[in-house]
Design a protein around this motif. Structure first.
Motif, short mmCIF file in Angstrom:
data_model
loop_
_atom_site.label_atom_id
_atom_site.label_comp_id
_atom_site.label_asym_id
_atom_site.label_seq_id
_atom_site.Cartn_x
_atom_site.Cartn_y
_atom_site.Cartn_z
N PHE A 9 0.86 -1.18 0.00
CA PHE A 9 0.00 0.00 0.00
C PHE A 9 0.89 1.23 0.00
CE2 PHE A 9 -1.98 -3.52 2.13
CZ PHE A 9 -3.23 -3.58 1.52
N LEU A 10 0.58 2.18 -0.85
CA LEU A 10 1.35 3.41 -0.92
C LEU A 10 0.74 4.46 0.01
CD1 LEU A 10 1.77 3.77 -4.78
CD2 LEU A 10 3.47 2.92 -3.15
N ALA A 15 3.27 7.84 -2.88
CA ALA A 15 2.68 8.11 -4.20
C ALA A 15 3.26 9.39 -4.78
CB ALA A 15 1.16 8.21 -4.08
N ARG A 16 3.41 10.40 -3.94
CA ARG A 16 4.02 11.67 -4.39
C ARG A 16 5.47 11.45 -4.81
NH1 ARG A 16 2.47 14.74 -0.42
NH2 ARG A 16 4.24 14.22 0.89
N ILE A 21 9.71 11.06 -8.97
CA ILE A 21 10.77 10.25 -9.59
C ILE A 21 10.48 10.07 -11.07
CG2 ILE A 21 11.74 7.91 -9.68
CD1 ILE A 21 11.29 7.86 -6.56
N TYR A 22 9.23 9.76 -11.41
CA TYR A 22 8.87 9.58 -12.81
C TYR A 22 9.07 10.88 -13.60
CZ TYR A 22 6.30 8.70 -17.05
OH TYR A 22 5.96 8.58 -18.37
N ALA A 23 8.58 11.99 -13.05
CA ALA A 23 8.69 13.27 -13.77
C ALA A 23 10.15 13.64 -14.01
CB ALA A 23 7.98 14.37 -12.97
N THR A 88 7.90 5.81 2.03
CA THR A 88 8.51 6.79 1.14
C THR A 88 9.51 6.08 0.25
OG1 THR A 88 9.67 8.94 1.08
CG2 THR A 88 10.32 7.42 2.82
N ILE A 89 9.87 6.69 -0.86
CA ILE A 89 10.91 6.20 -1.75
C ILE A 89 11.89 7.35 -1.90
CG2 ILE A 89 11.48 5.31 -4.04
CD1 ILE A 89 7.96 5.02 -3.15
#
Length: 123
Positions: A9-10, A15-16, A21-23, A88-89
């Motif tokens: 579960f994020l 999620a943010r 990271i993707y952007a 968090t990541i």
């Protein structure tokens, strides 16, 4: 009867983090690499959900947590009754201990809901 699938579960923070990271990856290296990088992060999160004890326990801290490396990042998580909660990541060069210490009361409340909310649904 089959065992329920282990899930991750994020949290809102996680999620943010993934969106950021993707952007950044997309902006710096293009969409294909960004997609692949995110897929690799999700694979690590899925593996952590299957074997949560494989993560390195950071117990000697004010807020203990588990973490596993994921390419240039760490996935930081905590076990919950139906899997793991991704807290968090963070990039490996960040001061993870300080980031965890700065989590707000609402963040900790979100984790507690994940830990205890599932039991309420079962009864």
């Amino acid at each position: 009867m089959t065992a329920p699938a282990t899930r991750f579960f994020l949290t809102r923070n996680a999620a943010r983090d993934l969106r950021k990271i993707y952007a950044r990856s997309r902006r710096e290296w293009g969409e294909e690499i960004a997609e692949r990088y995110l897929a690799d992060l999700y694979t690590v999160m899925e593996q952590a959900a299957i074997t949560p004890k494989a993560g390195r326990l950071r117990q000697q801290r004010a807020a203990p947590f588990l973490m596993v490396p994921a390419r240039q990042h760490f996935v930081i998580y905590e076990p919950v009754p139906e899997g793991i909660a991704i807290l968090t990541i963070q990039h490996q060069v960040r001061d993870i201990e300080s980031l965890i210490a700065e989590f707000t009361a609402s963040f900790h409340a979100e984790i507690e809901r994940l830990k205890h909310g599932f039991r309420k649904k079962l009864f």
